[in-house]
Motif scaffolding. Structure first.
Motif, mmCIF file in Angstrom:
data_model
loop_
_atom_site.group_PDB
_atom_site.id
_atom_site.type_symbol
_atom_site.label_atom_id
_atom_site.label_comp_id
_atom_site.label_asym_id
_atom_site.label_seq_id
_atom_site.Cartn_x
_atom_site.Cartn_y
_atom_site.Cartn_z
ATOM 1 N N ASP A 1 117.284 100.207 82.128
ATOM 2 C CA ASP A 1 116.655 101.324 82.839
ATOM 3 C C ASP A 1 115.240 101.608 82.341
ATOM 4 O OD1 ASP A 1 116.946 103.124 84.929
ATOM 5 O OD2 ASP A 1 117.529 104.772 83.604
ATOM 6 N N ALA A 2 114.595 100.614 81.728
ATOM 7 C CA ALA A 2 113.304 100.837 81.095
ATOM 8 C C ALA A 2 112.191 101.156 82.080
ATOM 9 C CB ALA A 2 112.914 99.608 80.264
ATOM 10 N N LEU A 3 112.372 100.830 83.357
ATOM 11 C CA LEU A 3 111.311 101.058 84.340
ATOM 12 C C LEU A 3 111.648 102.181 85.316
ATOM 13 C CD1 LEU A 3 110.156 97.418 85.192
ATOM 14 C CD2 LEU A 3 109.047 99.087 83.737
ATOM 15 N N ARG A 4 112.474 103.102 84.891
ATOM 16 C CA ARG A 4 112.776 104.240 85.757
ATOM 17 C C ARG A 4 111.501 105.019 86.083
ATOM 18 N NH1 ARG A 4 117.133 108.382 86.864
ATOM 19 N NH2 ARG A 4 118.570 106.748 86.227
ATOM 20 N N PHE A 5 110.579 105.102 85.127
ATOM 21 C CA PHE A 5 109.341 105.842 85.383
ATOM 22 C C PHE A 5 108.540 105.207 86.520
ATOM 23 C CE2 PHE A 5 108.017 102.661 82.282
ATOM 24 C CZ PHE A 5 106.788 102.242 82.765
ATOM 25 N N LEU B 1 98.592 100.528 85.939
ATOM 26 C CA LEU B 1 98.451 99.078 85.877
ATOM 27 C C LEU B 1 99.531 98.499 84.969
ATOM 28 C CD1 LEU B 1 96.729 96.522 86.557
ATOM 29 C CD2 LEU B 1 95.453 96.977 84.453
ATOM 30 N N GLY B 2 100.415 97.692 85.557
ATOM 31 C CA GLY B 2 101.393 96.959 84.763
ATOM 32 C C GLY B 2 100.763 95.663 84.288
ATOM 33 N N LEU B 3 100.857 95.390 82.997
ATOM 34 C CA LEU B 3 100.131 94.256 82.438
ATOM 35 C C LEU B 3 100.887 93.644 81.264
ATOM 36 C CD1 LEU B 3 97.110 95.599 80.323
ATOM 37 C CD2 LEU B 3 99.209 96.845 80.759
ATOM 38 N N HIS B 4 100.366 92.528 80.773
ATOM 39 C CA HIS B 4 100.907 91.945 79.556
ATOM 40 C C HIS B 4 99.771 91.549 78.632
ATOM 41 C CE1 HIS B 4 99.605 88.159 81.067
ATOM 42 N NE2 HIS B 4 100.732 87.466 81.030
ATOM 43 N N ALA C 1 103.618 96.298 79.441
ATOM 44 C CA ALA C 1 103.434 97.745 79.376
ATOM 45 C C ALA C 1 102.656 98.220 80.600
ATOM 46 C CB ALA C 1 102.690 98.124 78.090
ATOM 47 N N PHE C 2 102.480 99.534 80.677
ATOM 48 C CA PHE C 2 101.742 100.148 81.780
ATOM 49 C C PHE C 2 100.691 101.085 81.212
ATOM 50 C CE2 PHE C 2 105.492 98.583 83.709
ATOM 51 C CZ PHE C 2 105.193 98.345 85.041
ATOM 52 N N ARG D 1 105.670 103.762 77.550
ATOM 53 C CA ARG D 1 105.258 102.888 78.645
ATOM 54 C C ARG D 1 105.191 101.431 78.192
ATOM 55 N NH1 ARG D 1 106.788 106.753 80.820
ATOM 56 N NH2 ARG D 1 105.732 108.019 82.397
ATOM 57 N N VAL D 2 105.611 101.176 76.971
ATOM 58 C CA VAL D 2 105.755 99.808 76.473
ATOM 59 C C VAL D 2 107.194 99.403 76.772
ATOM 60 C CG1 VAL D 2 105.675 98.284 74.466
ATOM 61 C CG2 VAL D 2 104.033 100.176 74.672
ATOM 62 N N VAL D 3 107.370 98.533 77.756
ATOM 63 C CA VAL D 3 108.709 98.327 78.303
ATOM 64 C C VAL D 3 109.420 97.082 77.784
ATOM 65 C CG1 VAL D 3 108.201 99.611 80.403
ATOM 66 C CG2 VAL D 3 107.764 97.157 80.351
ATOM 67 N N ARG D 4 108.685 96.136 77.217
ATOM 68 C CA ARG D 4 109.353 94.911 76.790
ATOM 69 C C ARG D 4 108.468 94.150 75.816
ATOM 70 N NH1 ARG D 4 114.725 94.815 77.552
ATOM 71 N NH2 ARG D 4 115.555 92.689 77.702
ATOM 72 N N ARG D 5 109.086 93.569 74.783
ATOM 73 C CA ARG D 5 108.428 92.671 73.841
ATOM 74 C C ARG D 5 109.293 91.418 73.769
ATOM 75 N NH1 ARG D 5 108.319 93.809 68.901
ATOM 76 N NH2 ARG D 5 106.185 93.311 68.294
ATOM 77 N N VAL D 6 108.705 90.277 74.144
ATOM 78 C CA VAL D 6 109.469 89.026 74.168
ATOM 79 C C VAL D 6 108.629 87.918 73.544
ATOM 80 C CG1 VAL D 6 110.730 89.714 76.231
ATOM 81 C CG2 VAL D 6 108.653 88.359 76.464
#
Length: 386
Positions: A100-104, A161-164, A179-180, A217-222
């Motif tokens: 649910d990390a992108l509910r925002f 802006l969604g970015l990496h 993150a966004f 707003r940091v949604v994933r680290r891979v």
């Protein structure tokens, strides 16, 4: 459950207004602000958001149909909106898989936020698997991003802006950070979009000068490199399906225009309409045969994304292959439509001439032809030995 009615979400009168504006948007090289305003008011920015959060609750398969419909009216508007829909689609893909990390993102889309896609970088053929943008962590969990993104559709209007970027603070364990960031003075949007086609997308270059993504707003680290992480799969799957949809919509519009032209033109030799000419009939049939194969392919793949199907190692070949086939077929169909339309289609005022320019953009989106073939070859033949 009632049958899905595309006209309930994109009414004919709305599409006709959007179509009527498309030529001027292209001619003036501007963003289609009126299109966005009407689509936002119609709730289109939230079609992929669950009903309980205020959206339409549609699946990717249904939105793929809608994007084909929108692209038939204004390809650049559809392609621009695509990039916002990618993020709402990723939010759905992840939520469907228990994340649910992108509910925002979903809540923001309902509130009217416009999410842009800040992934592409000049010369970065790793795309999702690497980045030249520096992602620097702070003690509070936030990240500052510094780098340059290209082809940022919705350039003048996005709010998030969604970015990496790549976090190299631990050289032994670098991390790709997704993150966004909001639009602030730390972000410069260049006014540099002057292209052959798809001019209304205004996919401008974006400079990041320490743009900060808050910790929430940091949604994933891979790890960098090929990765089946849900955010990577979510981005790739939704991106490819919706891209295929836009170019399939262009193909359908070109087919419709060629049919109309064949019926309207009359041969001086025979006095009969060109629709009776055997060569023209063969050409239109070839176009229709190519087009007819596209919507079912999109539907099958999109339904599997919606249903969390397990295609294993063949997911990425299926997705890149879908996009590749759609853009190649669309370009061929538009080429044929130009010939059916005759010399008048070569004039800039003719809608076919705009489709001819717009469809060219398809070959430049990931996966490009080289990447698609490499992905499919690896799935069937395995990695290159040695």
């Amino acid at each position: 459950m009632s049958a899905f009615d595309p006209a309930a979400y994109l009414p004919d009168d709305l599409l006709e207004r959007i179509r009527a504006r498309a030529a001027a948007v292209d001619r003036d090289n501007v963003f289609p602000d009126e299109d966005l305003a009407e689509l936002r008011a119609a709730g289109y920015l939230a079609v992929l958001v669950p009903q309980e959060l205020g959206g339409a609750g549609l699946g990717l398969a249904e939105v793929a149909v809608l994007q084909q419909r929108l692209a038939g009216a204004a390809p650049a508007t559809a392609l621009a909106i695509n990039m916002h829909l990618v993020w709402t689609g990723v939010a759905k893909v992840m939520a469907d898989r228990g994340l649910d990390a992108l509910r925002f993102v979903q809540e923001g889309a309902v509130a009217g936020d416009v999410f842009a896609f800040g992934i592409s970088e000049a010369g970065n053929d790793l795309v999702l698997f690497g980045s030249d943008t520096a992602a620097v962590p702070a003690s509070d969990g936030s990240y500052a991003f510094t780098g340059t993104k290209i082809f940022t559709s919705l350039g003048p209007v996005w709010t998030q802006l969604g970015l990496h970027g790549l976090d190299t603070t631990d050289p032994e364990n670098p991390q790709m950070v997704y993150a966004f960031v909001p639009r602030t003075d730390a972000i410069v949007t260049r006014d540099d979009w002057d292209t052959i086609g798809m001019r209304g997308t205004q996919s401008r270059t974006t400079e990041l000068h320490g743009a900060v993504a808050a910790a929430d707003r940091v949604v994933r680290r891979v790890a960098p490199g090929p990765n089946p992480d849900p955010i990577v799969f979510g981005i790739f799957s939704v991106f490819e399906v919706l891209l295929a949809s836009v170019y399939t919509g262009i193909a359908r519009r070109a087919l419709d225009l060629s049919v109309a032209a064949a019926k309207a033109r009359t041969s001086k030799k025979t006095g009969r309409p060109y629709s009776d000419d055997p060569d023209i009939r063969w050409r239109v049939a070839e176009m229709a045969l190519a087009y007819d194969a596209l919507p079912p392919q999109i539907a099958a793949v999109a339904h599997d994304v919606d249903g969390c199907a397990d295609r294993g190692a063949f997911w990425f070949p299926a997705l890149s292959g879908l996009k590749h086939r759609a853009v190649v077929a669309a370009k061929q169909i538009v080429d044929e439509a130009m010939l059916v339309g005759g010399g008048s289609s070569y004039f800039a005022r003719n809608e076919l001439s705009r489709l001819y320019r717009d469809v060219l953009a398809g070959m430049f989106h990931p996966s490009d032809p080289e990447s698609a073939h490499a992905t499919v070859a690896a799935a069937w033949l395995g990695p290159v030995s040695g």
